[in-house]
Design a protein around this motif. Structure first.
Motif, short mmCIF file in Angstrom:
data_model
loop_
_atom_site.label_atom_id
_atom_site.label_comp_id
_atom_site.label_asym_id
_atom_site.label_seq_id
_atom_site.Cartn_x
_atom_site.Cartn_y
_atom_site.Cartn_z
N GLU A 191 0.89 4.13 -2.72
CA GLU A 191 0.59 5.51 -2.32
C GLU A 191 1.64 6.47 -2.88
OE1 GLU A 191 1.35 6.25 1.87
OE2 GLU A 191 1.90 8.27 1.22
N HIS A 192 2.91 6.15 -2.69
CA HIS A 192 3.97 7.04 -3.18
C HIS A 192 3.83 7.27 -4.68
CE1 HIS A 192 7.13 6.41 0.26
NE2 HIS A 192 6.05 7.07 0.66
N ALA A 193 3.67 6.18 -5.42
CA ALA A 193 3.62 6.32 -6.88
C ALA A 193 2.35 7.06 -7.30
CB ALA A 193 3.69 4.94 -7.54
N LEU A 224 0.83 -1.20 0.00
CA LEU A 224 0.00 0.00 0.00
C LEU A 224 0.87 1.26 0.00
CD1 LEU A 224 -2.62 -1.10 2.68
CD2 LEU A 224 -2.95 -1.09 0.20
N HIS A 225 1.93 1.20 0.80
CA HIS A 225 2.82 2.36 0.93
C HIS A 225 3.46 2.67 -0.44
CE1 HIS A 225 6.45 4.21 3.32
NE2 HIS A 225 5.65 5.14 2.85
N ALA A 226 3.92 1.65 -1.13
CA ALA A 226 4.55 1.86 -2.44
C ALA A 226 3.53 2.39 -3.44
CB ALA A 226 5.14 0.53 -2.94
N LYS A 271 10.06 12.72 0.19
CA LYS A 271 9.56 13.38 1.40
C LYS A 271 8.91 12.41 2.37
CE LYS A 271 5.71 15.71 1.11
NZ LYS A 271 4.44 16.39 0.78
N CYS A 272 9.17 11.12 2.18
CA CYS A 272 8.55 10.13 3.06
C CYS A 272 9.08 10.26 4.48
CB CYS A 272 8.82 8.72 2.53
SG CYS A 272 8.09 7.45 3.58
N GLY A 273 8.17 10.42 5.42
CA GLY A 273 8.58 10.55 6.81
C GLY A 273 8.90 9.21 7.46
ZN LIG Z 1 6.01 7.19 2.70
#
Ligand SMILES: [Zn+2]
Ligand SMILES: [Zn+2]
Length: 795
Positions: A687-689, A683-685, A769-771
């Protein structure tokens, strides 16, 4: 650095090498071929049209004297529609002569009716000044064109209000000056026949939403005086300009999009920097050992896999300058422009000492004297290469460039073509090169040239229903005249609720004749002030003001320890004083760059709309977001290697905004082969894309939007990916994403699948900018997630 040594350097005034030859030499310099596509955009002969019969002879003669032999077909078409009373938007390419389309009907009316007036709005003072020169040069009797803006001397203002019949201004002046002073402007407004809105695609997002209401206030005042002006808008090419112009004005608008102007040919190359060899030292071996929960201090995060676009652009700039080719390199960030100029200078000086002096950097934040000097040097050929941010896009007229390098997709097709359009002197063939950055959107575009050269899809979005915009604008309107029920229709969705809120807050009072403003002072509403006041960058030792940074980006760019570049000089920030609006810096040139990161928390407030697609749900709604810049990374400039991650102590920012989100059932993920342990990374990947690809659909910047993904969200009780507008109340980006969900996520899926890396890189699923330190991320599972969504979502 591998640039070959230049044998001779021309003065930059003679004809440069043919673009195709130049490109052949540029692409032959490295090992592999970095060019993924070459589009020869052919020269086009114009399609002239006869002068419209309604255009008076005097106007035709004046235009002919200025070199307009006949209008092009699109100009005549748009002009005639406007003349017939239709609101019209002309959305054609750079330098296609959009101004004639509004000058013709506007000036014809001024000549035919000695009382009529015209209002022209430009996003910048410089553009209004250009237009004033153009109209004044026609020397038409009784038109008396004049600029009315913050620079207009008090002594001249009254004369302009009384006597000018063609007033050029900007939305800020309309908002702060003309509308509040409508009593003094009543004579002008009563006779207003045309409102011209130039470069209307620049009115997007929150600023665009404000401008939309300023225009409704203008229409309201005109209506009170009995005038119903026709709106003529000029836009860069975009997807669906009629809808965008309709949202901006609140009126039905007809679009003219067929460009019939002539243009010079451009050889346009798409350039993808090569993958670095695995042993290049910047990439630690890919081991499976680090625990996926490790959130910071990680070393495999943002591993550099490709040669950076900045390096590639700097080399190309050095190479073209060495060929004597006058070149402008557009770089998105101010930091980037400084780095490109510095690297190009260094490699040129290595080849021929002193040659580096013919390359400089330029950006919008410079003080005026510095800017003028750079412009002059480029025009005179003292400079051959200039690296710039998009500050040159609007208003400044630079001619005589042979090549344009575009370092990273500038975010919109309009900007891309505007930048590419800088190349080519007097009809000669020119070269344009788009160098892909490490970014999912850039990756997608260099592999999908049809998205650049085919029909436009991205739309200019704004959201006039944003209540953070609507309420203050209704307050301004109420000061100008009490609000009536009819006004609620004019201001559109949400107006009634906003008025009720203003009443409840004690700002408005309802009487039988309408809603009245209760205070003595006007509300203070800044059309562009959403990001807070600008932060001044000050050198501590001298007190010298180096420039300004807008408040919204200051946490990212000016946090303590940040490396800040100005004219090739590197500074380090000692202190960011948010209360005083300044950042204190000192000169220091460390061999690292800094990259700030933020963390986000999100809760759902309400759902506006949703699509129930079996195991998949797609939603649009309001959310509360808390985000905070929490740390920054230091990375070696030469290699991109991460040195360390340092914590920051900056206040959190809270906003209520609009988000689009999708959910999937855990069963559908399992069925698609995503192990439950891999769901967060998948999901995270995705989301970024998905954030990276949204600018393909809507004119927004990756920094305008944010995201959050989680295997179970408390409010959705399912695996969920959120993408939200980074502005209070929303700016239309999430709404556009919702409206184009399947196209948007299809492009996201393709960008991930087509990236040549193995386990994910900044060109596909990693985010700068991923925290959470880009951890966890699973590239193959992100494709599976998106396949499930796309299989279920209706087109
Ligand atoms: Zn992230
Ligand atoms: Zn990749």
């Amino acid at each position: 650095m591998e640039s070959s040594s230049p044998a001779t350097v021309s003065a930059g005034h003679g004809p440069g090498p043919a673009p195709a030859d130049l490109l052949r030499r540029l692409r032959a310099r490295g090992a592999g071929d970095p060019v993924t596509h070459v589009e020869r955009v052919p020269a086009r002969a114009g399609v002239p049209a006869p002068w419209p019969s309604w255009a008076p002879a005097e106007l035709r003669a004046a235009l002919t004297r200025r070199g307009v032999v006949a209008p092009w077909q699109h100009q005549a078409q748009a002009a005639t529609l406007a003349r017939e009373g239709e609101h019209v938007v002309i959305a054609t390419g750079t330098a296609s002569g959009k101004s004639l389309a509004y000058q013709l009907p506007a000036l014809a009316t001024l000549l035919a009716d000695p009382r009529a007036t015209v209002l022209y709005l430009a996003p910048t003072k410089a553009l209004a000044a250009d237009q004033l020169r153009a109209v004044a040069a026609l020397e038409l009797e009784g038109v008396r064109p004049a600029c009315y803006d913050g620079d207009t001397p008090r002594a001249e203002r009254e004369w302009i209000r009384r006597h000018s019949r063609f007033v050029l201004t900007n939305p800020d002046m309309l908002h702060h000056g003309i509308l509040p002073g409508h009593a003094q402007w009543s004579g002008f407004l009563r006779r207003l026949t045309y409102v011209v809105i130039d470069e209307c695609h620049t009115y997007r997002g929150v600023f665009g939403s404000h401008v939309a209401h300023v225009l409704r206030r203008l229409r309201r005042q005109c209506a009170r005086f009995g005038a119903t002006p026709v709106f003529v808008l000029a836009s860069a090419t975009s997807g669906d300009p009629a809808t965008a112009a309709g949202r901006l004005t609140g009126l039905p608008v007809t679009a003219v999009t067929e460009d019939a102007s002539p243009r010079g040919g451009v050889t346009f190359a798409l350039w993808e920097p090569p993958l670095l060899p695995p042993d290049s030292g910047s990439a630690p071996p890919d081991s499976a050992s680090p625990a996926p929960s490790q959130a910071s201090g990680d070393h495999d995060d943002l591993r550099q896999v490709r040669r950076s676009a900045l390096r590639e652009t700097a080399d190309l700039l050095a190479d073209t300058v060495a060929e004597g080719v006058r070149t402008l390199a557009f770089v998105r960030s101010r930091k980037g422009a400084e780095v490109v100029a510095a690297n190009a200078r260094r490699s040129l000086d290595d080849a021929v000492p002193g040659l580096g002096g013919r390359v400089a950097a330029y950006r919008g934040g410079y003080l005026r004297e510095e800017r003028r000097e750079l412009e002059r040097a480029l025009l005179h050929g003292d400079l051959l290469g200039l690296a710039s941010t998009n500050a040159l896009e609007l208003g400044v007229d630079l001619v005589g460039l042979d090549a344009v390098l575009i370092c990273g997709y500038p975010g919109t097709r309009a900007s891309l073509w505007q930048q590419a359009g800088r190349a080519g002197r007097s009809g000669q063939e020119a070269l344009a090169v788009l160098v892909a950055r490490d970014d999912p959107l850039d990756t997608y575009l260099v592999h999908h040239p049809e998205a650049i050269f085919g029909a436009p899809v991205e739309a200019t979005v704004l959201d006039p229903a944003n209540r953070y915009v609507l309420a203050p604008q209704l307050a301004c309107a109420a000061v100008e005249a009490p609000l009536t029920p009819a006004d609620l229709v004019l201001f559109g969705d949400g107006a009634k609720e906003a008025v009720d809120e203003l009443v409840a807050a004690g700002a408005l009072r309802q009487r039988p004749t309408g809603w009245y403003w209760r205070h003595r002072e006007r509300p203070e509403v800044d059309l562009r002030g959403e990001g807070g006041a600008p932060i001044a960058v000050v050198e501590s030792s001298t007190g010298r003001l180096l420039g300004t940074v807008d408040g919204g980006s200051s946490h990212f760019l000016l946090h303590p320890g940040a490396v800040y570049l100005h004219q090739g000089v590197s500074y380090v920030v000692d202190e960011l004083d948010l209360a005083d609006g300044c950042a204190l810096v000192h000169v220091e040139e460390p061999d690292w760059s800094t990259h700030a990161r933020d963390v986000t928390d999100l809760s759902v407030v309400s759902v506006r709309s949703y699509v129930d697609a079996g195991p998949v749900g797609m939603f649009l709604g309001e959310v509360d977001v808390t985000s905070q810049v929490v740390s920054y990374q230091r990375r070696r400039i030469a290699t991109g290697e991460v040195i360390d991650t340092r914590p920051l102590d900056l206040p959190a920012r809270e906003l209520r905004t609009v988000a689009v989100w999708f959910t999937l059932s855990p069963q559908s993920l399992a069925l698609a082969g995503v192990q439950s342990a891999d769901v967060p990374g998948a999901l995270h990947a995705a989301e970024h894309a998905a954030i990276g690809l949204l600018p393909l659909m809507a004119t927004c910047d990756r920094w305008d939007i944010g995201g959050l993904s989680t295997a179970v969200h408390a409010d959705t009780e399912a695996p969920t990916v959120f993408v939200y507008d980074g502005h209070p109340g929303g700016a239309g980006f999430a709404e556009r994403a919702y409206g184009t969900a399947s196209a948007w996520l299809r492009a996201t899926r393709d960008a991930i699948a087509e990236c040549g890396c193995e386990t994910g890189c900044p060109s596909c699923v990693q985010s700068p900018k991923c925290g959470n330190g880009n951890n966890p991320l699973s590239k193959p599972d992100a494709i599976r997630v998106l396949d499930v969504v796309l299989a279920n979502l209706p087109e």
